[in-house]
Design an enzyme around this catalytic site. Sequence first.
Site, PDB file in Angstrom:
ATOM      1  N   SER A  71     -25.436 -18.861  41.419  1.00 12.86           N
ATOM      2  CA  SER A  71     -24.250 -19.390  41.889  1.00 12.86           C
ATOM      3  C   SER A  71     -23.302 -19.566  40.867  1.00 12.86           C
ATOM      4  O   SER A  71     -23.656 -19.701  39.683  1.00 12.86           O
ATOM      5  CB  SER A  71     -24.574 -20.633  42.561  1.00 12.86           C
ATOM      6  N   TYR A 111     -28.368 -29.601  42.708  1.00 10.25           N
ATOM      7  CA  TYR A 111     -28.123 -28.120  43.064  1.00 10.25           C
ATOM      8  C   TYR A 111     -27.659 -27.163  41.965  1.00 10.25           C
ATOM      9  O   TYR A 111     -28.351 -26.200  41.664  1.00 10.25           O
ATOM     10  CB  TYR A 111     -26.998 -28.023  44.337  1.00 10.25           C
TER      11      TYR A 111
END
Length: 266
Positions: free
Chosen positions: A145, A158
């Site tokens: 990401s 995360y």
Amino acid sequence: MTPAANSAHRPLALVTGASGGIGLEIARELARRGHDLVVTGRSDRTDSAAEELRRLGVEAHAVRADLAHYDDVEQLWQQTTVLGRPLEIAVLNAGVGVGGAFADIDLAEDLKLIDLNVKSVVHLAKRVVVDMIPRRRGRILMTSSVSATLPTPYETTYGPSRAFVYMFAEALRAEVLEHGITVTALLPGATDSDFHANAGMGNTRFGDNSWKNDKRLVARQGVDALLAGKDAVVGGDRATKFAVLRNRFLPERLKAAKHARMARPS
Ligand SMILES: NC(=O)c1ccc[n+]([C@@H]2O[C@H](COP(=O)([O-])OP(=O)(O)OC[C@H]3O[C@@H](n4cnc5c(N)ncnc54)[C@H](OP(=O)(O)O)[C@@H]3O)[C@@H](O)[C@H]2O)c1
């Protein structure tokens, strides 16, 4: 699952998290480019995804598995190898977010995120790489990401989980290249999937999908990079790619403050 009988000429690809979102788009993209598929997800959407992929003229096997559990990862691998076909491509894409202040989130939620986003990736990569090395061929795509490039307050565990995957891909690539295997990292920016809703972030600026990257574009960029054997690709539009460049030079504190404004529950 049914054994592959008449598709030995098509390469086989495994895609995790393929019941929806970016993973399903990656699976569609691979199907359109002539790959048979093993698609995994946790929900019964996995079966409908496989059904839809078959309509694109390829073989698609659905495996429902909760990859946050060790035994389910083993079962997925067993169900893939039982097909008796060489695995050409592995897309390790399944992942979740958990939104909110770290102190407010149940510990079990954070640990489950790590089980899926970190442990299952290492687990499956181990099985895949050991299988691919003797054949001296294979391509691996790992979904990381843009969050790997910045601190992610209010998604506190995360971002680090995606940073792990990014550096894991970088390290693994350096080892397996000499065995004829490529490892590509996909770093999507914010993308219009169910991801933020599932992370309980509907009441944040990330909750609005209207401004985000198109998941079909992100998937296409990921598959292009995978098939070209590229090291890494940022998934998304020009602004997303520019943000990653800029993140190299911005101080962590500034990036953290910006992310907090986007991810803090209203
Ligand atoms: N969307 C974004 O803004 C964004 C940005 C950067 C990176 N990413 C990354 O992209 C990847 C895909 O996310 P997405 O946006 O496509 O999210 P999504 O729409 O929520 O899809 C997540 C996929 O992962 C599966 N999954 C979730 N928990 C699982 C579990 N415990 N075991 C097995 N499968 C599980 C889901 O299956 P079921 O629905 O069947 O449970 C679904 O297929 C993730 O790794 C995420 O970190 C997303």
